[in-house]
Design a protein around this motif. Structure first.
Motif, PDB file in Angstrom:
ATOM      1  N   VAL A  55      -2.422   5.260  -7.291  1.00 58.13           N
ATOM      2  CA  VAL A  55      -2.510   4.450  -6.073  1.00 58.13           C
ATOM      3  C   VAL A  55      -3.930   4.139  -5.613  1.00 58.13           C
ATOM      4  O   VAL A  55      -4.150   3.155  -4.900  1.00 58.13           O
ATOM      5  CB  VAL A  55      -1.760   5.164  -4.905  1.00 58.13           C
ATOM      6  N   ARG A  58      -5.671   0.487  -5.920  1.00 59.45           N
ATOM      7  CA  ARG A  58      -5.223  -0.547  -4.981  1.00 59.45           C
ATOM      8  C   ARG A  58      -5.781  -0.299  -3.584  1.00 59.45           C
ATOM      9  O   ARG A  58      -6.114  -1.244  -2.849  1.00 59.45           O
ATOM     10  CB  ARG A  58      -3.698  -0.591  -4.949  1.00 59.45           C
ATOM     11  N   ASP A 142      -3.629   6.552  -0.670  1.00 62.23           N
ATOM     12  CA  ASP A 142      -2.405   5.789  -0.938  1.00 62.23           C
ATOM     13  C   ASP A 142      -2.182   4.670   0.077  1.00 62.23           C
ATOM     14  O   ASP A 142      -1.071   4.130   0.170  1.00 62.23           O
ATOM     15  CB  ASP A 142      -1.192   6.722  -0.944  1.00 62.23           C
ATOM     16  N   GLN A 144      -2.761   0.929   1.322  1.00 58.80           N
ATOM     17  CA  GLN A 144      -3.191  -0.416   0.972  1.00 58.80           C
ATOM     18  C   GLN A 144      -3.391  -1.193   2.267  1.00 58.80           C
ATOM     19  O   GLN A 144      -2.440  -1.495   2.978  1.00 58.80           O
ATOM     20  CB  GLN A 144      -2.149  -1.102   0.087  1.00 58.80           C
ATOM     21  N   GLU A 172       6.550   3.638   3.022  1.00 59.44           N
ATOM     22  CA  GLU A 172       7.468   3.100   2.021  1.00 59.44           C
ATOM     23  C   GLU A 172       8.909   3.349   2.453  1.00 59.44           C
ATOM     24  O   GLU A 172       9.270   4.463   2.862  1.00 59.44           O
ATOM     25  CB  GLU A 172       7.201   3.749   0.660  1.00 59.44           C
ATOM     26  N   ILE A 261       1.508   3.137  -0.064  1.00 61.18           N
ATOM     27  CA  ILE A 261       2.130   2.761  -1.334  1.00 61.18           C
ATOM     28  C   ILE A 261       2.585   4.004  -2.098  1.00 61.18           C
ATOM     29  O   ILE A 261       2.866   3.940  -3.292  1.00 61.18           O
ATOM     30  CB  ILE A 261       1.173   1.910  -2.190  1.00 61.18           C
ATOM     31  N   SER A 263       5.563   6.480  -2.691  1.00 61.71           N
ATOM     32  CA  SER A 263       7.006   6.568  -2.505  1.00 61.71           C
ATOM     33  C   SER A 263       7.448   8.021  -2.575  1.00 61.71           C
ATOM     34  O   SER A 263       7.142   8.732  -3.535  1.00 61.71           O
ATOM     35  CB  SER A 263       7.732   5.750  -3.574  1.00 61.71           C
TER      36      SER A 263
END
Length: 404
Positions: A55, A58, A142, A144, A172, A261, A263
């Motif tokens: 992750v 990103r 993590d 974004q 998420e 991002i 999960s």
């Protein structure tokens, strides 16, 4: 007796609906594009990262593609990763065409008494100070960020004179388990830390969301620096308390665009996430745990039980009224996550899961595994012995297994 139980549940929800900072009215705290552009600022972004190869690239790309005209430099602290986290971060900077705006710091061995995340943030802050930034942005690997995320936070901080401004990012919410449990996680968080009370300088209430925290360096210094919260498990709210206790102003809100991002996927994954800090939130007190279970039962379980099982009209009506208010309070969060409105009626069932996760958190703490994350015990019942690397014996064993 059933009438008393029903009346108690209804009174609880009347209070939460009307007098608990209107925490459920999330439309008031949603952050959109800033109405007025903020004055250009120097932003030092600090990202603690441990085994985040999937992750982090990103996240870095999104930070280096920010609008708003601010000067942004990212400091990523590689906290003993066993994967290619640092390389993925560098590739993310290359993708943005701004490799010179990323500094990768190889983290030092964890020092006893510190959580891994905070030890990494401290190293990032010390390195980033050479820029003399106007703000630090503490964010996770993590997250974004939307293109206007940093500009919006800076505009909020400048317009309101806030020393700390924080976004609860969109988590998420794709799998069945996430749809069932994640909106409730946000709902319970806002109930614990009503944003209107967080922003009120007359109240001691303070809270923040660790995924995106903008803070002025002077406020961080007045609060005692990262050292003042070095062993905290719920470090974001602890930092907000320190800032507010030292005279700073704090703001907490929601953002519909910046998102996590990561999960969690299954009920097990989300349960571990909740369990990691639940008993710490209760100050490791069995009495607080029992009180929390009793409160959840009265507020969330009693209304549907009265509706379904009571054979008398009055208790059933009281339970129905409480359940209706509960659903009305939860509905804005359900809509925020773009779920079917009937999910709002499921809060009693969801509360059972959270009760179980709280008990599980206590059991893990009592067995010496409290706050476990990325191979580290962050909330031990007793201070564990450490090896030469600064890890506890249990952590060292885990690290050995991870590298083998």
């Amino acid at each position: 007796m059933l009438i008393i139980a029903g009346a108690l549940s209804l009174l609880i929800w009347l209070y939460l609906f009307a007098a608990h900072g209107h925490f459920w009215r999330i439309g008031r705290i949603l952050a959109g594009k800033p109405a007025v552009l903020a004055a250009p600022a120097r932003i030092a972004v600090v990202i603690p990262a441990r085994d985040e190869v999937d992750v982090v690239g990103r996240a870095v790309t999104s930070l280096l593609n920010q609008g708003g005209g601010h000067s942004i430099q990212v400091f990523l602290v590689d906290d003993g990763s066993s994967d290619s986290t640092a390389q993925a971060a560098s590739e993310g900077a290359e993708k943005a065409g701004k490799s010179d705006m990323l500094t990768v710091i190889q983290g030092l061995a964890l020092v006893p008494g510190w959580s891994g995340k905070l030890w990494a943030i401290k190293q990032g802050v010390e390195t980033a100070r050479v820029l003399d930034p106007d703000f630090f942005l503490f964010t996770d690997a993590d997250i974004q960020h939307a293109p206007n995320s940093v500009a919006t936070l800076v505009a909020i901080a400048q317009a309101g004179g806030y020393d700390l401004a924080s976004f609860m990012v969109r988590l998420e919410c794709s799998t069945f388990a996430e749809r069932m449990l994640i909106p409730a996680f946000v709902f319970f968080f806002l109930k614990l830390y009503p944003p209107a009370w967080v922003a009120d300088p007359r109240r001691t209430m303070a809270g923040a969301a660790g995924g995106s925290i903008l803070i002025r360096p002077q406020a961080l210094e007045r609060a005692g620096g990262i050292d003042s919260i070095r062993g905290e498990v719920i470090d974001d709210c602890a930092l907000a308390r320190q800032v507010k206790a030292s005279g700073g102003k704090v703001w907490l809100g929601l953002t519909p665009e910046t998102r996590s991002i990561r999960s969690y996927g299954s009920f097990v994954g989300i349960g571990r996430m909740i369990s990691r800090g639940a008993f710490n939130q209760l100050h490791h007190s069995i009495w607080m745990l029992l009180l929390a279970v009793a409160g959840l039962t009265a507020a969330y379980l009693m209304p549907p039980l009265l509706v379904i099982f009571s054979h008398r009209m009055a208790p059933a009506l009281l339970g129905a009224a409480a359940w209706l208010l509960m659903s009305c309070c939860f509905l804005p969060t359900v809509r925020f996550y773009r779920l079917f409105p009937l999910w709002a009626t499921a809060l009693p069932v969801i509360a059972i899961f959270y009760m179980g996760a709280s008990v599980h958190s206590a059991l893990r703490y009592w067995t010496g595994r409290g706050g476990q994350w990325k191979g580290r015990i962050q909330d031990p019942a007793h201070s564990p012995p450490t090896d030469k690397s600064g890890l506890s014996a249990a952590e060292a064993k885990d690290e050995s297994g991870r590298h083998s």
